[in-house]
Motif scaffolding. Structure first.
Motif, PDB file in Angstrom:
ATOM      1  N   THR A 159      -6.937   0.399  -2.157  1.00 13.71           N
ATOM      2  CA  THR A 159      -7.571   1.330  -3.170  1.00 13.71           C
ATOM      3  C   THR A 159      -8.074   0.564  -4.264  1.00 13.71           C
ATOM      4  O   THR A 159      -7.616  -0.535  -4.657  1.00 13.71           O
TER       5      THR A 159
ATOM      6  N   ARG B 183      -9.346  -0.990  -7.904  1.00 12.60           N
ATOM      7  CA  ARG B 183      -8.750  -1.162  -9.107  1.00 12.60           C
ATOM      8  C   ARG B 183      -9.700  -1.440  -9.986  1.00 12.60           C
ATOM      9  O   ARG B 183     -10.851  -1.941  -9.883  1.00 12.60           O
TER      10      ARG B 183
ATOM     11  N   ARG C 198       1.578   6.525   4.428  1.00 13.70           N
ATOM     12  CA  ARG C 198       1.774   8.073   4.667  1.00 13.70           C
ATOM     13  C   ARG C 198       1.877   8.253   6.146  1.00 13.70           C
ATOM     14  O   ARG C 198       1.986   9.255   6.461  1.00 13.70           O
TER      15      ARG C 198
ATOM     16  N   ARG D 232       0.953  -1.234  -0.147  1.00 12.76           N
ATOM     17  CA  ARG D 232      -0.322   0.099  -0.026  1.00 12.76           C
ATOM     18  C   ARG D 232       0.825   1.201   0.039  1.00 12.76           C
ATOM     19  O   ARG D 232       1.968   1.227   0.323  1.00 12.76           O
ATOM     20  N   SER D 233       0.407   2.296  -0.297  1.00 18.66           N
ATOM     21  CA  SER D 233       1.077   3.540  -0.388  1.00 18.66           C
ATOM     22  C   SER D 233       1.044   4.134   1.344  1.00 18.66           C
ATOM     23  O   SER D 233      -0.246   4.311   1.504  1.00 18.66           O
TER      24      SER D 233
ATOM     25  N   GLY E 135       5.390  12.394  -6.109  1.00 16.12           N
ATOM     26  CA  GLY E 135       5.533  12.733  -7.283  1.00 16.12           C
ATOM     27  C   GLY E 135       5.529  14.362  -7.457  1.00 16.12           C
ATOM     28  O   GLY E 135       6.424  14.848  -8.234  1.00 16.12           O
TER      29      GLY E 135
HETATM   30  C1  LIG Z   1       3.746   8.561 -10.283  1.00 16.20           C
HETATM   31  C2  LIG Z   1       2.789   8.787  -8.804  1.00 16.20           C
HETATM   32  C3  LIG Z   1       3.122   9.708  -8.232  1.00 16.20           C
HETATM   33  C4  LIG Z   1       2.354   9.575  -6.897  1.00 16.20           C
HETATM   34  N1  LIG Z   1       2.519  10.764  -6.160  1.00 16.20           N
HETATM   35  C5  LIG Z   1       1.977  10.963  -4.755  1.00 16.20           C
HETATM   36  C6  LIG Z   1       2.115  12.080  -4.057  1.00 16.20           C
HETATM   37  O1  LIG Z   1       2.538  12.903  -4.056  1.00 16.20           O
HETATM   38  N2  LIG Z   1       1.672  11.880  -2.691  1.00 16.20           N
HETATM   39  C7  LIG Z   1       1.154  10.839  -2.360  1.00 16.20           C
HETATM   40  O2  LIG Z   1       0.595  10.847  -1.189  1.00 16.20           O
HETATM   41  N3  LIG Z   1       0.726   9.709  -3.190  1.00 16.20           N
HETATM   42  C8  LIG Z   1       1.167   9.726  -4.335  1.00 16.20           C
HETATM   43  N4  LIG Z   1       1.267   8.696  -5.210  1.00 16.20           N
HETATM   44  C9  LIG Z   1       0.531   7.236  -4.603  1.00 16.20           C
HETATM   45  C10 LIG Z   1      -0.834   7.089  -5.335  1.00 16.20           C
HETATM   46  O3  LIG Z   1      -1.734   8.129  -4.731  1.00 16.20           O
HETATM   47  C11 LIG Z   1      -1.149   5.734  -4.936  1.00 16.20           C
HETATM   48  O4  LIG Z   1      -0.203   4.880  -5.543  1.00 16.20           O
HETATM   49  C12 LIG Z   1      -2.733   5.356  -5.431  1.00 16.20           C
HETATM   50  O5  LIG Z   1      -3.446   6.112  -4.785  1.00 16.20           O
HETATM   51  C13 LIG Z   1      -3.125   3.891  -5.035  1.00 16.20           C
HETATM   52  O6  LIG Z   1      -2.657   3.572  -3.867  1.00 16.20           O
HETATM   53  P1  LIG Z   1      -1.871   2.422  -3.230  1.00 16.20           P
HETATM   54  O7  LIG Z   1      -0.374   2.785  -3.637  1.00 16.20           O
HETATM   55  O8  LIG Z   1      -2.013   2.405  -1.793  1.00 16.20           O
HETATM   56  O9  LIG Z   1      -2.248   1.103  -3.919  1.00 16.20           O
HETATM   57  C14 LIG Z   1       2.013   8.591  -6.436  1.00 16.20           C
HETATM   58  C15 LIG Z   1       1.828   7.533  -7.225  1.00 16.20           C
HETATM   59  C16 LIG Z   1       2.177   7.313  -8.402  1.00 16.20           C
HETATM   60  C17 LIG Z   1       2.513   6.215  -9.198  1.00 16.20           C
END
Ligand SMILES: Cc1cc2nc3c(=O)[nH]c(=O)nc-3n(C[C@H](O)[C@H](O)[C@H](O)COP(=O)(O)O)c2cc1C
Length: 174
Positions: free
Chosen positions: A149, A151, A14, A11-12, A114
């Motif tokens: 999240t 898909r 934070r 997961r992302s 990003g």
């Molecule tokens: C190119 C890219 C840029 C992203 N930029 C940010 C960001 O600046 N801040 C953030 O909190 N998440 C960022 N994300 C995470 C996405 O929000 C996250 O991957 C997406 O919502 C899906 O959730 P998951 O990674 O938990 O599956 C980024 C992801 C990608 C691939």
């Protein structure tokens, strides 16, 4: 965990615990990164490992959606070298994802950051002008794991033989 389990579990993240990242874990992350494929094996990338709290705070300030970077025990800035390869950004992205998956396998959280003021972030980290700062990845033990999240279903994104053809055909022997 096998690869598919890691892919599904990632997961992302934070929100991070304060626990430091062991050197062995960092070593594994860097190993995962450098093991990625790259066009003509050019390996057009560099990494900056950041642990200084003040630098993390200042970097966080330069992001739009990455303020949580300030609280991570460590972050890794990924730098692509466009002068070395036309594919530098693709290569560095693949390598970053290797590292992200390796982190997930070790129970470490990461998040792709990003959007940031790249020029000022590069200045802060001393990254040369001709390099591209692709992302800064915070790394830490998750203090909070968000739910998955959504898909799009496979049926919505996959076509067979021709773009737009939704029905799979039987396998054709060569
Ligand atoms: C190119 C890219 C840029 C992203 N930029 C940010 C960001 O600046 N801040 C953030 O909190 N998440 C960022 N994300 C995470 C996405 O929000 C996250 O991957 C997406 O919502 C899906 O959730 P998951 O990674 O938990 O599956 C980024 C992801 C990608 C691939």
């Amino acid at each position: 965990m096998d690869v598919m389990e890691v892919i599904k579990a990632r997961r992302s993240i934070r929100k991070f615990k304060k626990d430091p990242i062991p050197d062995e874990a960092l070593k594994k992350l860097l190993e995962a990164f450098k093991s990625a494929p790259s066009s003509k094996n050019t390996q057009p990338w560099r990494l900056v490992v950041i642990r200084e709290r003040e630098t993390l705070r200042r970097l966080a300030d330069l992001t739009k959606y990455g303020k949580f970077l300030a609280e991570a025990p460590l972050a890794i800035a990924v730098v692509a070298c466009p002068k070395k390869s036309d594919w530098a950004i693709v290569d560095a992205t693949l390598a970053t994802y290797n590292m992200v998956l390796a982190a997930a396998e070790m129970g470490l959280g990461t998040c792709w950051i990003g959007t940031m003021d790249r020029e000022r972030a590069k200045e802060l980290l001393g990254i040369p002008e001709d390099m591209f700062l692709l992302t800064v990845i915070p790394v830490g033990y998750p203090a909070e794991v968000p739910p998955p999240t959504p898909r799009k279903p496979v049926e919505c994104i996959v076509y067979y033989e021709r773009y737009g053809r939704r029905v799979p055909t039987a396998a054709v022997a060569a």
